[in-house]
Design an enzyme around this catalytic site. Sequence first.
Site, PDB file in Angstrom:
ATOM      1  N   ASP A   1      -7.126  -1.702  -4.613  1.00 34.99           N
ATOM      2  CA  ASP A   1      -8.559  -1.304  -3.877  1.00 34.99           C
ATOM      3  C   ASP A   1      -8.496   0.255  -4.869  1.00 34.99           C
ATOM      4  OD1 ASP A   1      -6.592  -2.989  -1.546  1.00 34.99           O
ATOM      5  OD2 ASP A   1      -6.207  -1.242  -0.741  1.00 34.99           O
TER       6      ASP A   1
ATOM      7  N   ASP B   1       0.726  -1.225  -0.048  1.00 36.59           N
ATOM      8  CA  ASP B   1      -0.420  -0.236  -0.099  1.00 36.59           C
ATOM      9  C   ASP B   1       0.902   1.470   0.016  1.00 36.59           C
ATOM     10  OD1 ASP B   1      -2.071  -1.395  -0.186  1.00 36.59           O
ATOM     11  OD2 ASP B   1      -2.825  -1.040   2.635  1.00 36.59           O
TER      12      ASP B   1
END
Length: 153
Positions: free
Chosen positions: A133, A119
């Site tokens: 995402d 991330d």
Amino acid sequence: MKARAPQLAGVAGVAAVAIVLDQLSKSWALSALDDHSIDLVLGARFALTFNSGAAFSIGSGRPALFAAVAVLTVVALSVFVARSPLNRARTVAFGLIIGGALGNVVDRVFRDHGGKVVDFIDLGWWPVFNVADSWLFIGVVVMLVDAWREDRA
């Protein structure tokens, strides 16, 4: 009514592009953000983190469970797609959802981060996330808007 080959190819094509762009962005993040972050605007920044949870860091600490759920979701969606007629919006939506889910599965299985996903997008007010995402979120929004538009027609 069965989905036609062009619909299936469309979903697979969108999913493939989503996976490639996600993996390219994560490779960039791993090399460019290894020892520092990059400030953007309004408190947003690119900052490398690793997430053992689901999208947007939901339910951290169970990477194997989330990998299994993602694979089962992809299989279920693929069966649904193969059996359903799809318009353009749903073709794109399903492709983004499948591509986003598989993008994170690729991280969990093939990157050496203990089942965690890469991330790096930090808005400062939302959990840190990645491009996969984003694809999942955008796919769900497209699906909801298309369903709403169909309902109104």
